[in-house]
Design a protein around this motif. Structure first.
Motif, PDB file in Angstrom:
ATOM      1  N   ILE A 273       0.986  -1.225  -0.228  1.00 22.99           N
ATOM      2  CA  ILE A 273       0.135   0.124  -0.100  1.00 22.99           C
ATOM      3  C   ILE A 273       0.727   1.139  -0.010  1.00 22.99           C
ATOM      4  CG2 ILE A 273      -1.785   1.033   1.382  1.00 22.99           C
ATOM      5  CD1 ILE A 273      -2.611  -1.326   2.454  1.00 22.99           C
ATOM      6  N   ALA A 274       0.641   2.188  -1.068  1.00 16.95           N
ATOM      7  CA  ALA A 274       1.728   3.292  -1.220  1.00 16.95           C
ATOM      8  C   ALA A 274       1.324   4.236  -0.085  1.00 16.95           C
ATOM      9  CB  ALA A 274       1.488   3.976  -2.481  1.00 16.95           C
ATOM     10  N   LYS A 275       2.151   5.255   0.249  1.00 15.92           N
ATOM     11  CA  LYS A 275       1.994   6.286   1.187  1.00 15.92           C
ATOM     12  C   LYS A 275       0.848   7.118   0.823  1.00 15.92           C
ATOM     13  CE  LYS A 275       4.365   5.061   4.876  1.00 15.92           C
ATOM     14  NZ  LYS A 275       3.585   4.521   6.242  1.00 15.92           N
ATOM     15  N   SER A 276       0.862   7.438  -0.481  1.00 16.24           N
ATOM     16  CA  SER A 276      -0.159   8.544  -0.994  1.00 16.24           C
ATOM     17  C   SER A 276      -0.593   7.991  -2.537  1.00 16.24           C
ATOM     18  CB  SER A 276       0.398   9.810  -1.012  1.00 16.24           C
ATOM     19  OG  SER A 276       1.594   9.962  -2.109  1.00 16.24           O
ATOM     20  N   ALA A 277      -1.487   8.637  -2.797  1.00 11.06           N
ATOM     21  CA  ALA A 277      -2.077   8.538  -4.164  1.00 11.06           C
ATOM     22  C   ALA A 277      -0.931   8.891  -5.450  1.00 11.06           C
ATOM     23  CB  ALA A 277      -3.202   9.163  -4.336  1.00 11.06           C
ATOM     24  N   ASP A 278      -0.004   9.768  -4.990  1.00 12.41           N
ATOM     25  CA  ASP A 278       1.313  10.160  -6.027  1.00 12.41           C
ATOM     26  C   ASP A 278       2.267   9.127  -5.969  1.00 12.41           C
ATOM     27  OD1 ASP A 278      -0.023  12.421  -6.761  1.00 12.41           O
ATOM     28  OD2 ASP A 278       0.537  13.317  -4.913  1.00 12.41           O
ATOM     29  N   ASP A 279       2.157   8.179  -4.886  1.00  8.22           N
ATOM     30  CA  ASP A 279       3.460   7.213  -4.938  1.00  8.22           C
ATOM     31  C   ASP A 279       2.775   5.830  -5.511  1.00  8.22           C
ATOM     32  OD1 ASP A 279       4.831   9.110  -3.682  1.00  8.22           O
ATOM     33  OD2 ASP A 279       4.205   8.411  -1.709  1.00  8.22           O
ATOM     34  N   ILE A 280       1.740   5.301  -5.822  1.00  5.74           N
ATOM     35  CA  ILE A 280       1.448   4.183  -6.685  1.00  5.74           C
ATOM     36  C   ILE A 280       2.551   3.691  -7.793  1.00  5.74           C
ATOM     37  CG2 ILE A 280      -0.887   4.500  -5.690  1.00  5.74           C
ATOM     38  CD1 ILE A 280      -1.667   5.040  -8.923  1.00  5.74           C
ATOM     39  N   THR A 281       2.362   2.366  -8.026  1.00  4.74           N
ATOM     40  CA  THR A 281       3.090   1.772  -9.210  1.00  4.74           C
ATOM     41  C   THR A 281       2.073   0.979  -9.974  1.00  4.74           C
ATOM     42  OG1 THR A 281       3.974   0.190  -7.741  1.00  4.74           O
ATOM     43  CG2 THR A 281       5.323   2.191  -8.026  1.00  4.74           C
ATOM     44  N   PRO A 282       1.152   1.360 -10.761  1.00  7.16           N
ATOM     45  CA  PRO A 282       0.150   0.592 -11.403  1.00  7.16           C
ATOM     46  C   PRO A 282       0.995  -0.161 -12.273  1.00  7.16           C
ATOM     47  CG  PRO A 282       0.110   3.098 -11.925  1.00  7.16           C
ATOM     48  CD  PRO A 282       1.162   2.927 -11.007  1.00  7.16           C
TER      49      PRO A 282
ATOM     50  N   PHE B  91      -5.096  -0.464 -22.529  1.00  3.23           N
ATOM     51  CA  PHE B  91      -5.033   1.074 -22.163  1.00  3.23           C
ATOM     52  C   PHE B  91      -5.100   1.155 -20.693  1.00  3.23           C
ATOM     53  CE2 PHE B  91      -7.789   4.855 -21.274  1.00  3.23           C
ATOM     54  CZ  PHE B  91      -6.956   5.902 -22.057  1.00  3.23           C
ATOM     55  N   GLU B  92      -4.870   2.464 -20.153  1.00  5.98           N
ATOM     56  CA  GLU B  92      -5.245   2.479 -18.778  1.00  5.98           C
ATOM     57  C   GLU B  92      -5.242   4.229 -18.611  1.00  5.98           C
ATOM     58  OE1 GLU B  92      -0.997   2.426 -16.310  1.00  5.98           O
ATOM     59  OE2 GLU B  92      -1.686   0.611 -17.300  1.00  5.98           O
ATOM     60  N   TYR B  93      -5.867   4.463 -17.597  1.00  6.96           N
ATOM     61  CA  TYR B  93      -6.066   5.916 -16.982  1.00  6.96           C
ATOM     62  C   TYR B  93      -6.225   5.751 -15.560  1.00  6.96           C
ATOM     63  CZ  TYR B  93      -7.852  10.753 -15.983  1.00  6.96           C
ATOM     64  OH  TYR B  93      -8.033  11.936 -15.458  1.00  6.96           O
ATOM     65  N   VAL B  94      -5.146   6.393 -15.025  1.00 11.32           N
ATOM     66  CA  VAL B  94      -5.040   6.397 -13.558  1.00 11.32           C
ATOM     67  C   VAL B  94      -4.641   7.606 -12.986  1.00 11.32           C
ATOM     68  CG1 VAL B  94      -3.859   5.218 -11.585  1.00 11.32           C
ATOM     69  CG2 VAL B  94      -3.757   4.116 -13.683  1.00 11.32           C
ATOM     70  N   SER B  95      -5.632   8.250 -12.251  1.00 10.21           N
ATOM     71  CA  SER B  95      -5.306   9.710 -11.678  1.00 10.21           C
ATOM     72  C   SER B  95      -5.345   9.714 -10.220  1.00 10.21           C
ATOM     73  CB  SER B  95      -6.747  10.384 -12.215  1.00 10.21           C
ATOM     74  OG  SER B  95      -6.647  11.815 -11.756  1.00 10.21           O
ATOM     75  N   PRO B  96      -4.176  10.212  -9.694  1.00 13.92           N
ATOM     76  CA  PRO B  96      -4.185  10.215  -8.226  1.00 13.92           C
ATOM     77  C   PRO B  96      -5.105  11.271  -7.679  1.00 13.92           C
ATOM     78  CG  PRO B  96      -2.007  10.077  -9.230  1.00 13.92           C
ATOM     79  CD  PRO B  96      -3.004  10.089 -10.183  1.00 13.92           C
ATOM     80  N   ASP B  97      -5.505  12.256  -8.515  1.00 12.73           N
ATOM     81  CA  ASP B  97      -6.632  13.234  -8.081  1.00 12.73           C
ATOM     82  C   ASP B  97      -7.769  12.590  -8.239  1.00 12.73           C
ATOM     83  OD1 ASP B  97      -8.526  15.104  -7.502  1.00 12.73           O
ATOM     84  OD2 ASP B  97      -7.219  16.675  -9.175  1.00 12.73           O
ATOM     85  N   TYR B  98      -8.452  12.216  -7.028  1.00 12.85           N
ATOM     86  CA  TYR B  98      -9.569  11.471  -7.259  1.00 12.85           C
ATOM     87  C   TYR B  98     -10.991  12.089  -7.645  1.00 12.85           C
ATOM     88  CZ  TYR B  98     -11.336  14.212  -2.977  1.00 12.85           C
ATOM     89  OH  TYR B  98     -11.586  14.995  -2.161  1.00 12.85           O
TER      90      TYR B  98
END
Length: 198
Positions: free
Chosen positions: A22-31, A174-181
């Motif tokens: 589990i990443a510390k924040s949404a900006d730290d993910i590795t999809p 294809f993917e779309y991943v947005s740390p801004d919910y």
């Protein structure tokens, strides 16, 4: 040569294990990236029956959506937009599957409230969300709601809202991943993407 092999193994292991954390924040993910396969895991449908993700994906090409939960107004707007575009998506040969940490019982509430016809899947323990590399530590002000909405199975994570387009072999196209919910993939963009992938 041994040194290069060691560096490769360390890097590969780090990336693989990072996608189970589990990443510390949404900006730290590795999809997971385009070309990778969706992990084959068993989750729950809204009627509380087990469902194998790979079996679901084999049926049709899929718009695979990850959302925070039925308690999130931005998620409900996004789910409704997908419902409004569902006929176009079906006509292009795709199905919609939406995954959240909500319990099956709470998925049923979302289905009924939003009048959704597509498949909602419960990942309350986060097995798929973590394997996809999109799990992050929930803010303290959300931990009580996710605990309640997951029937006590989720105490600390949320998925970054994401859309993956997947073929019948479970490969990401294809993917779309947005740390801004608050930012979601608009159907006006999704539909042309699906047409181009056809």
């Amino acid at each position: 040569m041994k040194k290069l092999l060691f560096i490769f193994l360390v890097t590969f292991t780090s990336v693989t294990s990072a996608q189970n954390l589990i990443a510390k924040s949404a900006d730290d993910i590795t999809p997971l990236i385009i070309g990778k396969k969706i992990p084959n895991l068993t989750l729950k449908l809204s009627d509380n029956t087990d469902v194998n993700i790979s079996e679901l994906l084999k049926k049709k090409k899929t718009v695979l959506v990850f959302y925070r939960g039925g308690w999130c107004p931005y998620c409900n707007i996004h789910l409704q937009a997908l419902a409004d575009a569902e006929k176009q998506i079906l006509d292009l040969g795709y199905q919609i599957i939406a995954v959240s940490p909500d319990s099956p019982e709470n998925l049923k509430v979302t289905e009924e409230d939003d009048k959704l016809k597509y498949t909602l899947v419960s990942d309350s323990k986060g097995a798929l969300i973590k394997a996809m590399g999109i799990a992050f530590e929930a803010p303290d002000n959300r931990k009580s709601v996710i605990y309640i909405k997951s029937d006590g199975l989720n105490t600390n994570f949320l998925p970054v809202p994401s859309v993956f387009v997947v073929n019948r072999e479970s490969t990401i196209l294809f993917e779309y991943v947005s740390p801004d919910y608050k930012r979601r993939l608009k159907t006006e963009i999704l539909i042309p993407v699906l047409k181009n992938l056809k």
